[in-house]
Design an enzyme around this catalytic site. Structure first.
Site, PDB file in Angstrom:
ATOM      1  N   ASP A  41       0.830  -1.201   0.000  1.00 29.81           N
ATOM      2  CA  ASP A  41       0.000   0.000   0.000  1.00 29.81           C
ATOM      3  C   ASP A  41       0.871   1.261   0.000  1.00 29.81           C
ATOM      4  O   ASP A  41       0.357   2.382  -0.046  1.00 29.81           O
ATOM      5  CB  ASP A  41      -0.991   0.003   1.164  1.00 29.81           C
ATOM      6  CG  ASP A  41      -0.345  -0.058   2.533  1.00 29.81           C
ATOM      7  OD1 ASP A  41       0.895  -0.133   2.623  1.00 29.81           O
ATOM      8  OD2 ASP A  41      -1.091  -0.031   3.539  1.00 29.81           O
ATOM      9  N   SER A  42       2.186   1.054  -0.003  1.00 31.09           N
ATOM     10  CA  SER A  42       3.124   2.154  -0.228  1.00 31.09           C
ATOM     11  C   SER A  42       2.897   2.799  -1.590  1.00 31.09           C
ATOM     12  O   SER A  42       3.436   3.879  -1.871  1.00 31.09           O
ATOM     13  CB  SER A  42       4.572   1.659  -0.134  1.00 31.09           C
ATOM     14  OG  SER A  42       4.771   0.492  -0.916  1.00 31.09           O
ATOM     15  N   ASP A  80      -0.844  -6.218   0.117  1.00 26.99           N
ATOM     16  CA  ASP A  80      -1.309  -5.550   1.331  1.00 26.99           C
ATOM     17  C   ASP A  80      -2.828  -5.398   1.345  1.00 26.99           C
ATOM     18  O   ASP A  80      -3.443  -5.080   0.322  1.00 26.99           O
ATOM     19  CB  ASP A  80      -0.714  -4.140   1.428  1.00 26.99           C
ATOM     20  CG  ASP A  80       0.625  -4.103   2.130  1.00 26.99           C
ATOM     21  OD1 ASP A  80       0.937  -5.054   2.864  1.00 26.99           O
ATOM     22  OD2 ASP A  80       1.359  -3.121   1.940  1.00 26.99           O
ATOM     23  N   LYS A 108      -1.248  -9.585   3.318  1.00 28.54           N
ATOM     24  CA  LYS A 108      -0.537  -8.976   4.454  1.00 28.54           C
ATOM     25  C   LYS A 108      -1.431  -7.984   5.177  1.00 28.54           C
ATOM     26  O   LYS A 108      -2.051  -7.128   4.547  1.00 28.54           O
ATOM     27  CB  LYS A 108       0.739  -8.269   4.000  1.00 28.54           C
ATOM     28  CG  LYS A 108       1.537  -7.672   5.177  1.00 28.54           C
ATOM     29  CD  LYS A 108       2.955  -7.289   4.780  1.00 28.54           C
ATOM     30  CE  LYS A 108       3.028  -5.958   4.079  1.00 28.54           C
ATOM     31  NZ  LYS A 108       2.638  -4.811   4.957  1.00 28.54           N
ATOM     32  N   GLU A 110      -1.572  -5.473   8.896  1.00 27.58           N
ATOM     33  CA  GLU A 110      -0.836  -4.902  10.010  1.00 27.58           C
ATOM     34  C   GLU A 110      -1.586  -5.154  11.319  1.00 27.58           C
ATOM     35  O   GLU A 110      -2.807  -5.227  11.344  1.00 27.58           O
ATOM     36  CB  GLU A 110      -0.664  -3.391   9.804  1.00 27.58           C
ATOM     37  CG  GLU A 110       0.130  -3.026   8.563  1.00 27.58           C
ATOM     38  CD  GLU A 110       0.259  -1.518   8.365  1.00 27.58           C
ATOM     39  OE1 GLU A 110      -0.115  -0.756   9.289  1.00 27.58           O
ATOM     40  OE2 GLU A 110       0.733  -1.097   7.298  1.00 27.58           O
ATOM     41  N   GLU A 177       9.106  -3.945  10.895  1.00 28.68           N
ATOM     42  CA  GLU A 177       9.519  -2.644  10.371  1.00 28.68           C
ATOM     43  C   GLU A 177       9.972  -1.700  11.472  1.00 28.68           C
ATOM     44  O   GLU A 177       9.296  -1.532  12.491  1.00 28.68           O
ATOM     45  CB  GLU A 177       8.377  -1.989   9.581  1.00 28.68           C
ATOM     46  CG  GLU A 177       8.751  -0.638   8.988  1.00 28.68           C
ATOM     47  CD  GLU A 177       7.741  -0.096   7.996  1.00 28.68           C
ATOM     48  OE1 GLU A 177       7.944   1.029   7.504  1.00 28.68           O
ATOM     49  OE2 GLU A 177       6.750  -0.797   7.708  1.00 28.68           O
TER      50      GLU A 177
END
Length: 260
Positions: A41-42, A80, A108, A110, A177
């Site tokens: 999602d960067s 993501d 993925k 978070e 991270e």
């Protein structure tokens, strides 16, 4: 590559991972031998030009995941789940299935204990999951910005506890991270699933960078953990192969690109 192949890397070979958002970069990275390609999602930062990842939608992720999946032949493809698309198990499963349909092999998300119900639902539905602990870009408002996590003992123990919990909940691989090198090592040695670090020291089981950062394409402020692999190289292919070589030999990340 299958997820079962990746899990065999633990204690045997270092995992290389780069982000890709389109077919051209995906094809190049795949041919260079990158083990894992992450549709991150960067893309909110490097593709959409936004200040953070919070504006990325599930439609954005599906579009870019499909583009990348069209050209991958060897690399494992992780995608993501964007912000607020897994706030409850029902939404999480629905949106995860959209990404899987688009070509993702692993999803993925978070978070740690606060997402336990979602991880359990994925486990029940046999959806392959990659965890993400430490600095969580989707939580920067709560964190007060992009800051190293786990420097205080209580914070470090929370991250370690969450890592062990996620393993119990069926998470197959984990991104760590922006945490101190010592903590990255402790977590990697405490769980049996592979860890992929980004600013987590060179004791993780693998390393990932945002491709636009390591190719010096992103002109914004770069974190300490980013190395410009274009320096001294005349092509993107050479830069990617150098990244692979330095990660596999644990030359990267050195202390200059890590946190104490």
């Amino acid at each position: 590559m299958k997820l079962s192949d990746l899990k065999k890397f633990k204690n045997h070979e270092i995992i290389t991972c780069l982000t890709a958002y389109d077919a051209s970069f995906a094809d190049l990275f795949d041919q260079c031998g990158i083990d894992v390609i992450l549709v991150g999602d960067s893309l909110g930062n490097v593709i959409k030009g936004e200040e953070n990842t919070l504006g990325v939608t599930i439609d954005d992720m599906c579009y870019h995941t499909q583009a990348v999946a069209n050209k991958i032949q060897n690399s494992l493809l992780i995608a993501d789940m964007p912000y607020q698309t897994y706030s409850n198990p029902n939404d999480a499963i629905k949106n995860a299935n959209l990404l899987l349909k688009a070509g993702a092999q692993v999803i993925k998300i978070e978070g740690g204990e606060e997402c336990e119900a979602v991880f359990k639902s994925f486990q029940d539905e046999q959806i392959p999951v990659c965890g993400h602990l430490g600095l969580q870009p989707q939580s920067i408002q709560e964190l007060g910005g992009y800051k190293v996590q786990g420097r205080e003992e209580a914070s470090a123990q929370k991250i370690l506890k969450d890592a062990k919990l996620l393993e119990e909940l069926g998470v197959e691989v984990m991104v760590l991270e922006c945490i101190p090198t010592k903590l990255g090592k402790e977590i990697s040695e405490s769980i049996s699933i592979p860890t992929i670090g980004i600013g987590a020291g060179n004791n993780c089981d693998g390393q990932v960078l945002v491709s636009y950062d390591m190719l010096d394409i992103n002109l914004g402020r770069k974190p300490k953990f980013v190395k410009n692999f274009m320096t001294g190289n005349s092509s993107i292919e050479e830069a990617v192969k150098l990244f692979i070589s330095e990660v596999k030999s644990r030359k990267f990340p050195s202390a200059d690109y890590s946190y104490e």
